[in-house]
Design an enzyme around this catalytic site. Structure first.
Site, PDB file in Angstrom:
ATOM      1  N   GLU A  59       0.785  -1.243   0.000  1.00 18.79           N
ATOM      2  CA  GLU A  59       0.000   0.000   0.000  1.00 18.79           C
ATOM      3  C   GLU A  59       0.814   1.289   0.000  1.00 18.79           C
ATOM      4  OE1 GLU A  59       0.242  -2.196   2.650  1.00 18.79           O
ATOM      5  OE2 GLU A  59       0.287  -1.131   4.552  1.00 18.79           O
ATOM      6  N   GLU A  99      -5.648  -2.617  -0.408  1.00 26.93           N
ATOM      7  CA  GLU A  99      -4.535  -1.661  -0.472  1.00 26.93           C
ATOM      8  C   GLU A  99      -5.066  -0.228  -0.511  1.00 26.93           C
ATOM      9  OE1 GLU A  99      -1.943  -3.128   0.296  1.00 26.93           O
ATOM     10  OE2 GLU A  99      -2.542  -5.151  -0.295  1.00 26.93           O
TER      11      GLU A  99
HETATM   12  N1  B3K Z   1       1.252  -4.342   4.076  1.00 26.96           N
HETATM   13  C1  B3K Z   1       1.611  -5.317   3.086  1.00 26.96           C
HETATM   14  C2  B3K Z   1       2.367  -6.463   3.638  1.00 26.96           C
HETATM   15  C3  B3K Z   1       3.821  -6.293   3.759  1.00 26.96           C
HETATM   16  C4  B3K Z   1       4.496  -7.574   4.152  1.00 26.96           C
HETATM   17  C5  B3K Z   1       5.922  -7.418   4.449  1.00 26.96           C
HETATM   18  N2  B3K Z   1       6.629  -8.655   4.606  1.00 26.96           N
HETATM   19  C6  B3K Z   1       0.432  -5.837   2.340  1.00 26.96           C
HETATM   20  C7  B3K Z   1      -0.871  -5.600   2.952  1.00 26.96           C
HETATM   21  O1  B3K Z   1      -1.229  -6.148   3.965  1.00 26.96           O
HETATM   22  O2  B3K Z   1      -1.609  -4.805   2.438  1.00 26.96           O
HETATM   23 ZN    ZN Z   2      -2.743  -4.897   4.514  1.00 27.64          ZN
END
Ligand code: B3K
Ligand code: ZN
Length: 870
Positions: free
Chosen positions: A266, A300
């Site tokens: 995101e 996202e």
């Molecule tokens: N925030 C990211 C995930 C990142 C993972 C890092 N190892 C995707 C999500 O949950 O939207």
């Molecule tokens: Zn997320």
């Protein structure tokens, strides 16, 4: 000397001694020698003159200047992945130049190359692989980024925020600069450079802001990007309507890349997506793929508020953004279409994967207390159980109260890095209520077991539910305290009428359990009701209530709650399979159960999707969740038998349903068509177990005539999973037809890895040398290897060959991509749940891993945790 990975504890949180207000990055992109100049505006926050310690990993340090003065080597030191500078002023400017080798970055963290493009992944701690920085989410800075690269190879140079300037240089280079006005933690930083096809659109927010929407995909894929764009606009609209949250920049970019460890990221204004969650058209994507695109695009986008504008104070708080955002994407999908289908799929994930994690050595609360490698905590617990915790708040406060809480949360914390506690406080304050005990959902790991018995006193017309909750110990948490559990209940008469039972404690169909033992008394109850317990799966608990078959069939036939109806069928199957395992006899279903299922098939028109789901029997993996010591061979046997039994007993109805419910005309992604395809394909999957020429013709016709991937793949899967004689031919034809489309070939790999054949391990091994497979690409590895790890009977072969091969795979990935390796090792951790022979074999593989000289922290944490309990 290599140091042992160190654990961090939530209780040790301290505000940073320094913060960074502005970051000015200049990145000169080169395959092997990318130069990153970072100009930081640093300010002391702490009271003491502590040294400045910046995180950095795998970096080549070229130069450091403090307030314009080059720092000689005695002014700083680099120890344990930290750059330490003693004696710094209260406020100063720091220039750091580092050099990177993105083309050799196979871990796909930090700056790396995906095919021909440069891209980044910084969450959780990847920014430290780009430059030295305070790599923690509570340091919020305004980023300005200038990118420079070869113009022919990288015509698009993208970063967060708005484009501010661009220009051409000599020797074919060009540059673009970007400015993101919203202060953000560095994990939300992103750059992308490459040559793409671009799909453009726009969205006008309810505040009248015109937002340019840009979707970048590999050349030649524009036609497959339209659905993602439509989903994005739907998500933007939905967030305005349901949550009153409006987008805040003039541009929103999404880039689809082929090499990505997870689903998507995101990054502010510049999402980077695994192409699998962007590209979809009827020919190459299944209905489920379309739904996944919709949900990940939504997820996202929703992070823009729940994650980006309001972020996490520290990584222990990850569920603050992830649990909440999963809840939001689930609600989005449910509001878009087929709410019951989505809910049941979410429950399946909880029961199969999250409950499994809760019983594993890596069990952790949704807000963990101890972490060695943060990447290990992007889990079904933090995400999906986190979402269930938010959903319980939503049930307790109802939509209006929940939205009041959300509004206060945003008002109070916009622009801040906060904690789960802050979120719960906002919910309390907005609703003038207290959620003291509810907080235990954040503190305690494990799946509560809710045991319910009942008593009925006909003469007093009194009905009582006796509830008891118990949560087994998890690593590091021996004694659990009672949870605050919202138990949604419906009551039916034997003939299926919904009964209105009243009690002071029942509000909006919800009983609130707060004690270890609690009785709920209902007066003036004229007949003994059939209780529909845990309606909507109102809490992430295991329900232990001895349903009689007759009660289950009443719920199956009449429940107005789709989850209860589906679960009633699941319980019928589970009871039959467990009985057969206990008795060592073949699986049997009563005539009454078979009749009930036939009735559902004959009346499928009202809800074909639900009928499809309730016919599907529990997987081997989910049946294994019913056992402390998993009887691998028995589970495999009874699953096979039950499929065969249903196929032969319901043959007539399955065939009729199959031919009547296939959508007419060309493929459409529309809920009614999706539901019909679901049911038709479920019927086909059962029928494939009947090896007669008529069914062979059905299968082959669907396989060759389908105008869409849903039906084409369903036919091939039905054949493979039933060991049908047509299977090999279909696999061959499918590969010949789709060899140039890697995302479609992933389905081909996964289908073979999930086959319930004793030859599956051999085919999987062979497939690693097939042109469709690559050890560099996570999608390929997940499709083949991760799918295989979920194939219970084949991974857990008695001879240990499954374990041995998986360990070899993990050793190989330990050095190239530890995040992927760590996902795969999960399958080996639960040795305690198997017989002695398998325990020995599993532990042996874990010990081999433990002894690897260069074991990555990701694997180290899991392997240690698992073996510690020996
Ligand atoms: N925030 C990211 C995930 C990142 C993972 C890092 N190892 C995707 C999500 O949950 O939207
Ligand atoms: Zn997320």
């Amino acid at each position: 000397m290599t140091t042992m990975p160190q654990a961090k504890y939530r209780k040790d949180y301290q505000t940073p001694d320094y913060t960074i207000d502005e970051v000015d990055l200049d990145i000169r992109l080169q395959d092997h020698q990318t130069l990153v100049s970072s100009r930081l505006t640093v300010r002391r926050q702490g009271e003491h003159n502590e040294p400045l310690r910046l995180d950095g990993e795998a970096l080549k340090l070229i130069n450091i200047e403090l307030d314009g003065e080059v720092l000689s080597e005695h002014r700083f030191q680099v120890v344990n992945n930290q750059l330490q500078i003693d004696d710094v002023p209260e406020a100063f400017e720091l220039l750091i130049i580092t050099q990177l080798d993105p083309a050799n970055n196979s871990a796909l963290e930090g700056l790396y190359k995906s095919g021909g493009a440069f891209c980044t992944q910084c969450e959780a701690e990847g920014f430290r692989r780009i430059t030295y920085y305070l790599d923690r989410p509570d340091v919020l800075a305004v980023f300005t980024t200038r990118l420079q690269a070869d113009k022919d190879k990288y015509p698009y140079l993208l970063a967060n925020g708005n484009k501010t300037d661009s220009g051409e240089l000599e020797n074919g280079q060009h540059w673009v600069s970007w400015h993101d006005p919203h202060p953000k933690p560095c994990y939300l930083f992103a750059v992308v450079a490459g040559d793409f096809d671009l799909l453009e659109d726009s969205y006008r927010t309810k505040h009248g802001r015109d937002v340019a929407l840009q979707l970048f995909v590999d050349k030649g894929n524009l036609g497959r990007a339209e659905f993602a764009m439509r989903s994005l606009k739907a998500a933007m609209k939905w967030d305005e309507v349901r949550f009153n949250l409006v987008y805040d920049l003039d541009i929103y970019m999404i880039v689809a890349v082929d090499f990505f460890n997870m689903g998507a990221m995101e990054n502010k204004g510049l999402n980077v997506f695994n192409a699998k969650y962007v590209l979809a058209d009827a020919k190459t994507a299944t209905d489920q793929d379309f739904l996944n695109v919709e949900s990940v695009i939504g997820h996202e986008y929703f992070h823009n508020w729940t994650g980006n504008r309001i972020t996490c104070r520290d990584w222990f708080q990850l569920s603050l953004k992830e649990g909440l955002t999963v809840f939001r994407d689930q609600e989005f999908s449910g509001d878009m279409s087929m709410r019951p289908v989505h809910r049941i799929q979410d429950v399946r994930i909880m029961r199969t994967h999250q409950f499994h994690e809760d019983s594993s050595p890596m069990a952790h609360p949704i807000r963990p207390d101890k972490v060695i490698e943060m990447n290990n905590f992007y889990t079904v617990t933090v995400y999906n159980k986190g979402a269930e915790v938010i959903r319980m708040l939503h049930s307790l406060l109802d939509e209006q109260g929940f939205q009041k809480g959300m509004q206060l949360y945003v008002e109070r914390h916009d622009g801040q890095a906060v904690t789960c506690e802050d979120f719960v406080c906002a919910m309390e304050d907005a609703n003038s209520t207290e959620l003291r005990q509810f907080r235990r959902w954040y503190e305690q790991a494990g799946t509560p077991v809710l045991s319910i018995t009942e008593s009925y006193d006909a003469s007093a017309e009194r009905y009582t539910l006796h509830c008891r909750q118990h949560t087994a110990a998890t690593p590091g948490q021996k004694k659990k305290q009672a949870f605050h559990i919202p138990l949604r209940v419906h009551f039916y008469s034997d003939s299926g009428e919904l009964l209105k039972l009243t009690s002071d404690e029942l509000k909006n169909d919800i009983l609130q359990l707060t004690e270890e033992q609690q009785d709920f008394v209902f007066e003036k109850v004229k007949e003994k009701p059939v209780p529909g317990l845990l309606a909507g799966f109102s809490a992430p608990v295991k329900l232990d209530y001895e349903y009689q078959e007759k009660q289950l069939l009443t719920l199956l036939a009449y429940s107005q709650d789709p989850f209860i109806c589906w679960d009633a069928a699941q319980q019928v199957y589970l009871q039959a399979m467990k009985k057969a395992i206990a008795a060592g006899s073949p699986v049997q279903l009563s005539q009454a159960s078979l009749d009930a299922l036939k009735h559902k098939l004959e009346n499928q028109q009202s809800d074909p999707a639900l009928v499809s789901l309730l016919l599907q029997i529990p997987s081997e993996e989910s049946l294994s969740g019913e056992y402390d010591v998993i009887p691998v061979a028995d589970i495999h046997r009874v699953c096979g038998e039950l499929k065969q039994l249903l196929a032969s007993e319901l043959e007539k109805e399955l065939k009729e349903t199959y031919s009547s419910c296939h959508p007419q005309g060309a493929y459409q992604f529309a809920p009614t068509d999706i539901a019909q395809r679901m049911l038709a394909n479920t019927c086909l999957a059962f029928l494939a177990n009947l090896k007669n020429p008529e069914i062979t013709a059905l299968l082959e016709r669907q396989f060759s005539k389908a105008d869409n991937m849903t039906d084409e793949l369903a036919a091939m899967q039905a054949a493979v999973h039933a060991n049908h004689t047509s299977a090999d031919n279909m696999l061959r034809e499918f590969a010949a037809k789709w060899q140039s489309n890697s995302l479609v070939m992933d389905k081909w790999l996964a289908t073979q890895a999930s086959a319930a054949r004793s030859s599956t391990l051999d085919s999987v091994k062979q497939l690693t040398s097939h042109g469709a497979f690559s050890w560099q690409n996570p999608n390929r590895i997940y499709s083949l290897v991760a799918t295989f790890t979920h194939n219970l009977a084949q991974l857990h072969r008695e001879d240990g060959e499954g374990y041995r091969w998986l360990r070899e795979v993990i050793v190989r990935l330990n050095s190239s991509n530890p995040q992927v390796a760590s996902r795969l090792v999960t399958a080996l951790l639960q040795w305690r749940r198997f017989d002695e022979k398998r325990q020995t074999l599993l532990k042996q593989e874990l010990k081999t891993l433990q002894e690897l000289p260069d074991l990555a922290s990701d694997l180290y944490e899991k392997v240690e945790q698992s073996l510690q309990q020996d």
